[in-house]
Scaffold this active site. Structure first.
Site, PDB file in Angstrom:
ATOM      1  N   SER A   1      46.823  34.368  45.448  1.00 51.47           N
ATOM      2  CA  SER A   1      46.617  35.493  46.366  1.00 51.47           C
ATOM      3  C   SER A   1      46.521  35.017  47.812  1.00 51.47           C
ATOM      4  O   SER A   1      45.599  35.378  48.557  1.00 51.47           O
ATOM      5  CB  SER A   1      45.361  36.289  45.994  1.00 51.47           C
ATOM      6  OG  SER A   1      45.422  37.589  46.542  1.00 51.47           O
TER       7      SER A   1
ATOM      8  N   LYS B   1      50.368  43.329  46.788  1.00 52.04           N
ATOM      9  CA  LYS B   1      51.341  42.235  46.801  1.00 52.04           C
ATOM     10  C   LYS B   1      52.330  42.344  45.637  1.00 52.04           C
ATOM     11  O   LYS B   1      53.373  41.683  45.636  1.00 52.04           O
ATOM     12  CB  LYS B   1      50.616  40.897  46.760  1.00 52.04           C
ATOM     13  CG  LYS B   1      49.848  40.600  48.047  1.00 52.04           C
ATOM     14  CD  LYS B   1      48.975  39.355  47.929  1.00 52.04           C
ATOM     15  CE  LYS B   1      48.156  39.152  49.198  1.00 52.04           C
ATOM     16  NZ  LYS B   1      47.177  38.039  49.086  1.00 52.04           N
TER      17      LYS B   1
ATOM     18  N   GLY C   1      44.646  46.088  49.601  1.00 57.49           N
ATOM     19  CA  GLY C   1      44.518  44.644  49.642  1.00 57.49           C
ATOM     20  C   GLY C   1      45.562  43.975  48.761  1.00 57.49           C
ATOM     21  O   GLY C   1      46.706  44.434  48.656  1.00 57.49           O
ATOM     22  N   SER C   2      45.170  42.908  48.079  1.00 56.84           N
ATOM     23  CA  SER C   2      46.141  42.043  47.400  1.00 56.84           C
ATOM     24  C   SER C   2      46.818  42.677  46.195  1.00 56.84           C
ATOM     25  O   SER C   2      47.838  42.155  45.734  1.00 56.84           O
ATOM     26  CB  SER C   2      45.471  40.734  46.982  1.00 56.84           C
ATOM     27  OG  SER C   2      45.099  39.991  48.123  1.00 56.84           O
ATOM     28  N   THR C   3      46.280  43.760  45.631  1.00 55.35           N
ATOM     29  CA  THR C   3      47.007  44.411  44.541  1.00 55.35           C
ATOM     30  C   THR C   3      48.368  44.922  45.025  1.00 55.35           C
ATOM     31  O   THR C   3      49.306  45.041  44.239  1.00 55.35           O
ATOM     32  CB  THR C   3      46.207  45.587  43.950  1.00 55.35           C
ATOM     33  OG1 THR C   3      45.854  46.491  44.997  1.00 55.35           O
ATOM     34  CG2 THR C   3      44.956  45.104  43.250  1.00 55.35           C
TER      35      THR C   3
END
Length: 685
Positions: free
Chosen positions: A356, A305, A301-303
């Protein structure tokens, strides 16, 4: 009258019988002698080699003398695994006349011997063999009870039993050892050839009843080497405690925590939940023994990014303040629609990461293109194994650049449709924390063998981004914690850089609307990082499922306790330098009854800073209070053990001794010190 000669007398019948018997007997003995001679010739000539071998086997036995397995220690020398002597019960089935009766008596004195075990033991004892184990590594009470039976053909053999004194602490790191002394899991398996040693041989000469008469060591056993791990026992305990509490609080299926030193790649803690006790590993389900941190892949997921942002900054695709329009709150790829959790207007590139925004991250990824983004995915270590210290590490799943269409590229940009391990994510974040170097994660700090300590060297795999890019990305991650999705990860006195992640799990080929991976990755203090901490929680329920709600508070609790344990000084409003009164050395060395020179009666203010150890030497702590000594040691990265109360009167290592990072300084304190005057600042206590 003619004389008539008498006929000769007929021979007596018994003489004839006797002669016949003599001939028969003589013939029998002749044949018997010939048979014996033939047999002797056959045995002494034809069967000589075979009989000698059989005699050798009957009169001499060679048994293996097991080698003592090396110890496993944490980074501070605390024992995590060691071997103890244990008795194993064995039998010689050829010497047991009634296997069923013997098995029944043995089973009656052995703990946990079921009917099934009894039948199996009877079968082993009924086989015509020279050796069979009855039960291995029995308890002392069991050994005494078996010995009291006095059964013929039953004996004892010394073996080594592995013992883990901290029970489940670091179970997935340590692994376990089988009854044959071979490592089967974790470090025990990966370094089995180092820890195991070499078995010896003992020659035993036995009498006709196979009782030992003499014994001789043909080859002595060689002990295995000791392993010094990078694990810190205390930090490992904190990580396991807080992970378990978080999993239970949110009703999750499990989770993982990794605490790493970003400048060296050393893993200070690696925890998984559920866990198990390696002393009784055979009672734990296989799922509990699985090392989630290196074997279980998940969509971050967003980690993830962090990687997208690093590539965009390094390739000059985006500047920190470049605007990105995400006002639509969604983006389409054919029939597929990807939405943001919240609707924003126009965000700067920095705020795309801080808030995010999936739409913003996708637009950045599309500007990068498949080739450049894939290159940085590989640079940061994804899609490959990183740590040789772990067996069974998964390389994860990544796309090849030529297979990335726009829809897949959009997914990867925001951390979907890519499978990674927690270890890979921790290593990637550490590369940002240390200025752009991807280090090989390691769990073994040194091997100690034959009195020599062979340290494991720091291993730089590659440079991921420039130091300037790493610094810029650190600033973005600081903003995530200060005003973004990770405010619950803030620490009093410390600046934190981090990123949250929330990713739906694939259930039955579809993304679930109820099952998620919640995660947080961060490093602290952000500008001079001492720790990188990753928290991944699998399937939280009840109180939320976002990374900022579930994982970030766990990060905070682990970081607070770990920084306190390591003595890392605050970076926000730090305490001023410690000022202490110090007497010249000649005054400290004067005895209490001597008159001190004038130079000793006059004191000067001495400023103790971390810069006092820039030459790598231990500073002089004599005369400092306990609190001041702790602050001084914390500034140079050392821990302390103290005995007594008051002021420092003795220290080990001594002043001027070369320092080693992570070393522990032993301090002796006394309230009535004669070695130095009391500190000039009375408020320091």
């Amino acid at each position: 009258m003619n004389d008539v000669k008498p006929l000769p007398p007929e021979p007596t019948p018994w003489r004839t019988t006797l002669q016949a018997r003599i001939f028969v007997t003589a013939g029998f003995f002749a044949l018997w002698g010939l048979a014996i001679e033939a047999r002797l010739v056959y045995l002494q000539v034809a069967q000589h080699a075979d009989l000698m071998a059989r005699a050798e086997r009957q009169q001499h036995r060679t048994i293996e003398a097991p080698a003592k397995r090396g110890e496993i220690l944490d980074r501070n020398g605390r024992v995590l695994a060691y071997s103890v002597d244990a008795e194993s019960v064995y039998a010689v089935p050829t010497e047991i006349e009634k296997p069923g009766a013997a098995a029944a008596r043995l089973c009656g004195v052995l703990d946990g011997c079921s009917q099934r075990d009894r039948r199996a033991l009877t079968e082993r004892l009924a086989r015509h063999r020279a050796f069979a184990f009855v039960k291995r590594q029995v308890s002392p009470d069991e050994a005494r009870r078996v010995a009291a039976l006095g059964l013929d053909g039953v004996g004892f053999l010394k073996e080594n039993k592995r013992y883990y004194p901290k029970l489940s602490l670091a179970a997935h790191v340590l692994g376990y050892v089988g009854t044959d002394g071979q490592g089967l899991h974790g470090i025990e398996a990966a370094y089995d050839s180092v820890i195991r040693g070499k078995a010896g041989r003992i020659l035993i000469q036995a009498d006709a009843r196979r009782h030992a008469v003499t014994s001789r060591v043909e080859r002595p056993p060689t002990s295995g080497g000791d392993l010094e791990l990078t694990i810190d026992q205390y930090i490992q305990h904190i990580a396991e405690r807080e992970l378990r509490a978080g999993v239970l609080e949110f009703g999750a299926a499990g989770g993982s925590v990794i605490v790493m030193e970003p400048s060296t790649g050393e893993i200070l803690a690696l925890a998984n939940w559920p866990t198990f006790n390696p002393n009784a590993f055979n009672r734990a389900p296989a799922a509990d023994q699985r090392n989630r941190a290196i074997q279980e892949i998940y969509e971050p997921g967003s980690t993830f990014k962090i990687v997208t942002s690093a590539a965009a900054i390094e390739e000059s695709v985006m500047r920190l303040n470049d605007p990105i329009d995400v006002s639509s709150g969604m983006i389409r790829f054919g029939a597929r629609q990807i939405e943001d959790v919240h609707t924003y207007g126009t965000l700067s590139f920095t705020d795309v990461i801080v808030k995010s925004s999936n739409v913003g991250a996708i637009k950045v990824g599309l500007r990068l293109g498949p080739e450049r983004l894939s290159r940085y995915v590989r640079r940061f270590g994804f899609g490959q194994t990183l740590a040789p210290d772990f067996r069974g590490e998964s390389p994860g799943i990544v796309w090849r650049p030529e297979t990335l269409n726009d829809s897949a590229l959009a997914s990867v940009s925001m951390g979907y449709q890519i499978g990674i391990t927690p270890l890979q994510m921790a290593a990637a974040a550490s590369a940002v924390a240390n200025g752009g170097e991807l280090l090989r994660p390691r769990i073994v700090r040194a091997v100690v063998r034959d009195g020599r300590r062979l340290a494991t060297e720091r291993d730089v795999l590659r440079r991921t981004v420039s130091t300037e890019t790493a610094a810029a990305l650190t600033g973005i991650m600081e903003a995530v914690v200060e005003r973004g999705t990770a405010e619950s990860a803030q620490l009093a006195g410390y600046q934190v850089a981090g990123k949250t992640g929330t990713a739906a799990k694939v259930i039955g080929g579809r993304y679930s609307t109820s099952e998620y991976h919640a995660s947080f990755i961060g490093f602290v203090p952000s500008r001079r990082p001492a720790l990188t901490i990753l928290v991944v929680i699998d399937s939280p329920h009840g109180k939320g499922y976002y990374g900022g709600i579930v994982a970030a508070p766990i990060f905070k609790r682990i970081a607070e306790a770990s920084l306190r344990h390591l003595g890392v000084p605050p970076t926000i409003n730090p305490m001023p330098p410690v000022l202490v009164a110090s007497a010249p050395r000649d005054a400290r060395e004067a005895s209490p009854g001597e008159a001190k020179p004038a130079s000793a009666r006059s004191t000067a203010l001495l400023q103790v800073r971390a810069s006092s150890a820039t030459e790598g030497l231990m500073p002089d702590l004599h005369g400092l209070s306990a609190r001041e000594a702790l602050r001084t040691l914390a500034q140079i990265g050392l821990a302390a053990r103290m005995t007594g109360n008051g002021f420092v009167v003795d220290q080990r290592p001594a002043p001027g001794v070369p320092l080693e990072r992570g070393e522990t300084c032993d301090l002796t304190l006394n309230r009535l010190t004669t070695t130095a005057p009391a500190p000039s600042r009375g408020t320091s206590q």
